[in-house]
Design an enzyme around this catalytic site. Sequence first.
Site, PDB file in Angstrom:
ATOM      1  N   SER A   1       0.837  -1.199   0.000  1.00 36.64           N
ATOM      2  CA  SER A   1       0.000   0.000   0.000  1.00 36.64           C
ATOM      3  C   SER A   1       0.874   1.252   0.000  1.00 36.64           C
ATOM      4  O   SER A   1       2.032   1.228   0.421  1.00 36.64           O
ATOM      5  CB  SER A   1      -0.908   0.006   1.227  1.00 36.64           C
ATOM      6  OG  SER A   1      -0.148   0.193   2.406  1.00 36.64           O
TER       7      SER A   1
ATOM      8  N   CYS B   1      -2.937  -4.902  -7.827  1.00 35.26           N
ATOM      9  CA  CYS B   1      -2.601  -3.486  -7.917  1.00 35.26           C
ATOM     10  C   CYS B   1      -2.872  -2.939  -9.307  1.00 35.26           C
ATOM     11  O   CYS B   1      -2.909  -1.724  -9.507  1.00 35.26           O
ATOM     12  CB  CYS B   1      -1.152  -3.245  -7.538  1.00 35.26           C
ATOM     13  SG  CYS B   1       0.041  -3.918  -8.709  1.00 35.26           S
TER      14      CYS B   1
ATOM     15  N   GLU C   1      -8.172   3.104  -2.287  1.00 37.59           N
ATOM     16  CA  GLU C   1      -7.894   1.832  -2.957  1.00 37.59           C
ATOM     17  C   GLU C   1      -8.583   0.729  -2.162  1.00 37.59           C
ATOM     18  O   GLU C   1      -8.171   0.383  -1.053  1.00 37.59           O
ATOM     19  CB  GLU C   1      -6.389   1.556  -3.034  1.00 37.59           C
ATOM     20  CG  GLU C   1      -6.079   0.273  -3.782  1.00 37.59           C
ATOM     21  CD  GLU C   1      -4.600  -0.073  -3.814  1.00 37.59           C
ATOM     22  OE1 GLU C   1      -4.171  -0.737  -4.778  1.00 37.59           O
ATOM     23  OE2 GLU C   1      -3.882   0.309  -2.874  1.00 37.59           O
TER      24      GLU C   1
END
Length: 502
Positions: free
Chosen positions: A232, A287, A387
Amino acid sequence: MPETGQSSHIVHWVDNKRYSGTSGRTAPVTNPATGRVTGEVALAAGEEARAVIESAAAAFPAWRDMSLAKRTAVMFRFRELLNERKDELAALITSEHGKVLSDALGEVTRGQEVVEFACGIPHLLKGGFTENASTGVDAFSTRQPLGTVGIIAPFNFPAMVPMWFFPVAIAAGNTVVLKPSEKDPSAALWIAELWAEAGLPDGVFNVLQGDKEAVDELLTHKAVKAVSFVGSTPIARHVYATGTANGKRVQALGGAKNHALVLPDADLDLAADAMVNAGFGSAGERCMAISAVVAVGGIADELVGKIAERARTLRTGDGTRGCDMGPLVTAAHRDRVASYVDQAEADGATVVVDGRTVRPDGGEDGFWLGPTLLDGVGTGMSCYTDEIFGPVLSVLRVDTYEEGLDLINSNPYGNGTAVFTNDGGAARRFRNEVEVGMVGINVPIPVPMAYYSFGGWKDSLFGDTHAHGTEGVHFFTRGKAVTTRWLDPSHGGLNLGFPQNA
């Protein structure tokens, strides 16, 4: 992994053997499709982490000095063993991460591309030479390994992401300490055993199981010369700041909010297929997943209908049963993702397909959330700003190409993006103007081949170099320029045999 009902202890790997450690700390490892604990992973204390790092550092001089011919032979042997046994690794990934077997096998295959790229390391390390740069003076360049390097891997790709880094690092002459995610740690141990079978010397590839304590040691220990990280953005920022403050090279790949811009002239069936594939594959735990669809002009209603029609046909369940999409990695993560759907609905978005009501083909205690499609999403909603890292696809509506481009470029992330259009001029304009590191044209997940480099822009990357490809080689080596003058030539003895590499 063992069969249901059994349990295993997942340990470290040092000097080509398993090492249980002495900290006494462990973390549970679960099968996400059943919710059952299938094992426990050792968590290293600082002293253990230092011992692993120092073992890798001790192995470096001999590995660095081994000929390229011998190092390359080990790489090729590893490649062959991986190709023969990749189904084993895929099954292991499914058992701990939850992704379906076909997706796990695809992960291994994409990682193997980097292994194959690294098999060409003699050419990649080849320097330049200038004869008679000055009278009687020659000049040349070379690239040399750094030493011991650390790799901190995420849970979503326990095989592929480490393989973005360690094949290049090892082939270039470095020794490696891999710190896998404690959520799915067995793949790293399996890979380590394969390296030993391939003939890699003791101490060149090591596995350090652990949590933040192990990570902090990799970021601060003076023997570690470089660190590669994927995770992250907040953690990537911390890894970069801490590692560089301790004199290390760092490439820290962070989070993403990947957009697909769908123009009015696009093939909407192709676009809808792509959105489902890119949004819900691996339960959205990628991702490079498309999480935001930007529909331009009057196509939104039709596009949403086509995506919804396809999403409702997906079968969610145990990854070993031929389902389309598996569970999320942990119960806590599943609940976090579901909370974004709750908030989006409260904020006024329309839940077109609701994954909270999914009826999975799997255990009752599995970590299930089905494909979810949100329409009417605004840029201020948390389902867009954050996200989510789950199977949630948000549709945003804009009137023009320019409005869509500005929306994408205004986002703090810049990992991947795609445009769907049949207009070559529009596609060319988009790939030139968009401020994102990896771009697809009618390709929803533009992960580059191994001989290119992977990495985004803005808050999706901290550091100056991307993963694998030429940039990866440069990250794990440093250049040296040499100037030479020889006043008296020397002569060797006679030997008519054909010269051999060794």
